[in-house]
Enzyme design. Structure first.
Site, PDB file in Angstrom:
ATOM      1  N   LEU B  88      39.860  66.381  -6.257  1.00  0.00           N
ATOM      2  CA  LEU B  88      38.562  67.137  -6.659  1.00  0.00           C
ATOM      3  C   LEU B  88      37.753  67.722  -5.483  1.00  0.00           C
ATOM      4  O   LEU B  88      37.377  67.050  -4.619  1.00  0.00           O
ATOM      5  CB  LEU B  88      37.710  66.193  -7.924  1.00  0.00           C
ATOM      6  CG  LEU B  88      38.568  65.699  -8.986  1.00  0.00           C
ATOM      7  CD1 LEU B  88      37.520  64.849  -9.914  1.00  0.00           C
ATOM      8  CD2 LEU B  88      39.181  66.809  -9.732  1.00  0.00           C
ATOM      9  N   GLY B 133      42.349  62.711  -7.109  1.00  0.00           N
ATOM     10  CA  GLY B 133      42.919  63.750  -8.318  1.00  0.00           C
ATOM     11  C   GLY B 133      44.494  64.468  -7.808  1.00  0.00           C
ATOM     12  O   GLY B 133      45.260  64.790  -8.840  1.00  0.00           O
ATOM     13  N   ASN B 155      42.648  56.324  -5.240  1.00  0.00           N
ATOM     14  CA  ASN B 155      41.693  55.719  -4.067  1.00  0.00           C
ATOM     15  C   ASN B 155      40.117  55.716  -4.366  1.00  0.00           C
ATOM     16  O   ASN B 155      39.422  55.709  -3.462  1.00  0.00           O
ATOM     17  CB  ASN B 155      41.853  56.194  -2.682  1.00  0.00           C
ATOM     18  CG  ASN B 155      41.349  57.576  -2.549  1.00  0.00           C
ATOM     19  OD1 ASN B 155      41.880  58.528  -3.412  1.00  0.00           O
ATOM     20  ND2 ASN B 155      41.241  58.044  -1.404  1.00  0.00           N
ATOM     21  N   GLU B 156      39.714  56.023  -5.746  1.00  0.00           N
ATOM     22  CA  GLU B 156      38.534  56.338  -5.875  1.00  0.00           C
ATOM     23  C   GLU B 156      37.389  55.121  -5.606  1.00  0.00           C
ATOM     24  O   GLU B 156      36.360  55.537  -5.242  1.00  0.00           O
ATOM     25  CB  GLU B 156      38.249  56.549  -7.522  1.00  0.00           C
ATOM     26  CG  GLU B 156      38.443  58.133  -8.055  1.00  0.00           C
ATOM     27  CD  GLU B 156      40.200  58.383  -8.062  1.00  0.00           C
ATOM     28  OE1 GLU B 156      41.078  57.455  -7.751  1.00  0.00           O
ATOM     29  OE2 GLU B 156      40.475  59.278  -8.556  1.00  0.00           O
TER      30      GLU B 156
END
Lengths: 282, 282, 282
Positions: B88, B133, B155-156
């Site tokens: 994103l 994303g 990997n947020e």
């Protein structure tokens, strides 16, 4: 493996018959490492950490403390030399007082909620046998390091009882559905090696010291990760099982009380305890 | 791996700061092979295919076109040399206009619905890094071929944020529950080799050309299969996750808007962007 | 593998065209071993155990008998030399009488409920090909032993049809989600070796005799386990899928009847049967 189950049963017997143990002794020892901030929660109800109401309450309170103090991580282990925890204390089920029986099960549910859904990362250092409820405690953690030559498993069917769906859920979160079905119907007690192979534990370690070091290594992997993001991610992953038990707490307690108070079950427990007394007398 | 993340961050910065790029350029290139009928959809927003509203809209429209034309299969890839998609575009989250922010998230949901539930078979040719994303887009496909020496993962948590449940669902549809929990809480970026081992991708290929050939081979396996039976089977398998998001679209958007517009999050983004500017200036 | 499918199709043709077989012959043979108490249920509708209404009724009744007699375990196998079961009898779907068609599907649902949720342990001895409905029967069992050089799988999409969600559920209970999605969309027929590798079967055995012995060994593992605890554990594990079909029985029948009676489907069946007749005439 059979011999180790036998030895464990011997110890269980001793435990079962001493449920009114010295209460001046702490049932759970919590220490926090100054450097890392990680807490070590040590089950300390000799000889085999049978989970009675008092021990469960002590675990529950320890978990509250860690959460209130925004713990960075927890290691769950045992002060006993060859047993992590022998599981639920059968003395809680034999000729129970209704109120205490309900509180016992409700407190086990509390421990499950707090451990399975804990915001902080959790590791079990399984430095001894971990049947039934002992296995459950380790399954609620996020990582498991086990010492060799012990046994672990949700072996309820081998004891003639049924692991509740939330016990099953914790196993299904850990190993494959196929392996979980076989393990639960067969009541499999896995050796440490087998447990590693099937994914029931993540690592083996030759001693408790090495196991503790590996546990710290796992917790260290979260050092640079936002605790809040981590916690929300974990809870999102585990939310379905948590909500399922939340929605069914009362029914689950009623079911347990109903099952335990069946005359047949009470007779079975009586026979079992008499057999244990005879063994202990030898 | 750390070095590649660093390089990626450098590129992300450039991308982030050029979100008003030349709109005369097509953000998505779609070609259809005359022989096979398979479409190749190429993400084309230099330098790293950051997913901003315009790119997401372009992807969404491409997927509509394929569905309307009863496509026999789609390959999703990137025109960038070392990045599949950087995820994103953070410029969409920094000091956002409320309406655009909602539309941004709603369009991402659209892309997820159309890709995860597409009637036609889908393959991702992951010819570069695919964090967050970027990884999600590939997970919505039915098959993944990856080139070596890149990284991929949701990997947020490493970025201090939480992958929504529908991101998590796409991962859990692909790798084991156990591996998914570890990957999501740790925010693991897998190397190509690690991704293959854990099942996050299905095959490795030394070059984009070889990867494209493998993607065609996968699509060819459906040649003699009724497209309708195939599509209904896929949608039955994926229906639970699809219905879950359908039932929660509005709440999911509200949650995203609420989280992004928190002063702390905005301050974090500001600091991050300033750091990127300084780096870029060097 | 293609050759074996071809041979199977030849046999299917014969079966399809003889659906009014000699009814004096028992469609299911049940024997109980005096020593072990285990029942062997042998599908016996030559040549390929196509599942028509009468065979499904006979299976359903056999399962009722076993449950009423508190069976200690069941082995499901085939009297045919190279086919476990060829799946649903297509003659039930061609120009069907509405009432019989409904009863056919409802009886298949019954068999699924009784086999997937049986209180007693179940093993499939897969001594021949097991496509589609044949595979389903084996998936409802708790353990699968297969003889080499046959094929097995939910290959519905290859036949232009869709495996209902409860077929899919039985597969997802057995192999990983990832493998299940690929197998179901591709309609994969696995060789015995491939089936073992993916976990679709648990063991291979060189002959039916050896396979039967392995099945007995599996059942013996429950010898010392309380049948009631075992049964409740199994049913808790499988309850979600069981309740899902219970809640949707009528809609599921309606959907099946609607799909089968489409003119296009009937035309397809007609062409298929004509092709089979021509082959049979050669």
């Amino acid at each position: 493996m059979l011999r180790s189950i036998y030895r464990l049963t011997r110890k269980l017997s001793a435990s079962g018959l001493r449920s009114c143990s010295n209460t001046s002794q702490k049932l759970v020892l919590t220490t926090v490492d100054d450097k890392t901030g990680y807490a070590t929660v040590t089950l300390n109800r000799p000889p085999v950490n049978s989970l009675n109401l008092e021990l469960l309450k002590a675990i529950s309170e320890s978990l509250d403390d860690l959460q209130n103090n925004k713990s960075r991580g927890m290691i769950l282990t045992s002060s006993a030399k060859t047993v992590f925890s022998a599981g639920l204390d059968i003395m809680e089920m034999y000729k129970p007082k209704p109120d205490r029986l309900k509180e016992f099960w409700s407190t086990l549910q509390d421990v499950w909620f707090k451990l399975y859904g804990s915001p902080f990362p959790t590791v079990a250092v399984i430095n001894g046998h971990a049947p039934a409820g002992g296995c459950l405690l380790s399954l609620c953690c996020e990582y498991r390091v086990m010492c060799p030559n012990y046994t672990i498993g949700l072996n309820e069917t081998q004891l003639g009882i049924v692991a509740p769906t939330w016990f099953q859920a914790a196993l299904r979160n850990t190993i494959s559905r196929r392996d979980a079905e076989l393990a639960l119907t067969l009541g499999t007690l896995f050796s440490s090696d087998e447990a590693l192979k099937v994914g029931l534990v993540d690592e083996l370690a030759d001693s408790k010291e090495v196991a503790m070091a590996k546990a710290v290594s796992f917790l260290d992997r979260f050092k640079k990760i936002s605790p809040q993001a981590r916690s929300m991610t974990k809870q999102a992953l585990r939310s379905k099982e948590i909500m399922e038990l939340e929605d069914n707490r009362t029914q689950d307690i009623d079911l347990f009380v109903f099952a335990v108070t069946q005359p047949k079950v009470q007779q079975g427990l009586e026979l079992y305890l008499e057999a244990l007394k005879k063994k202990a007398a030898k």
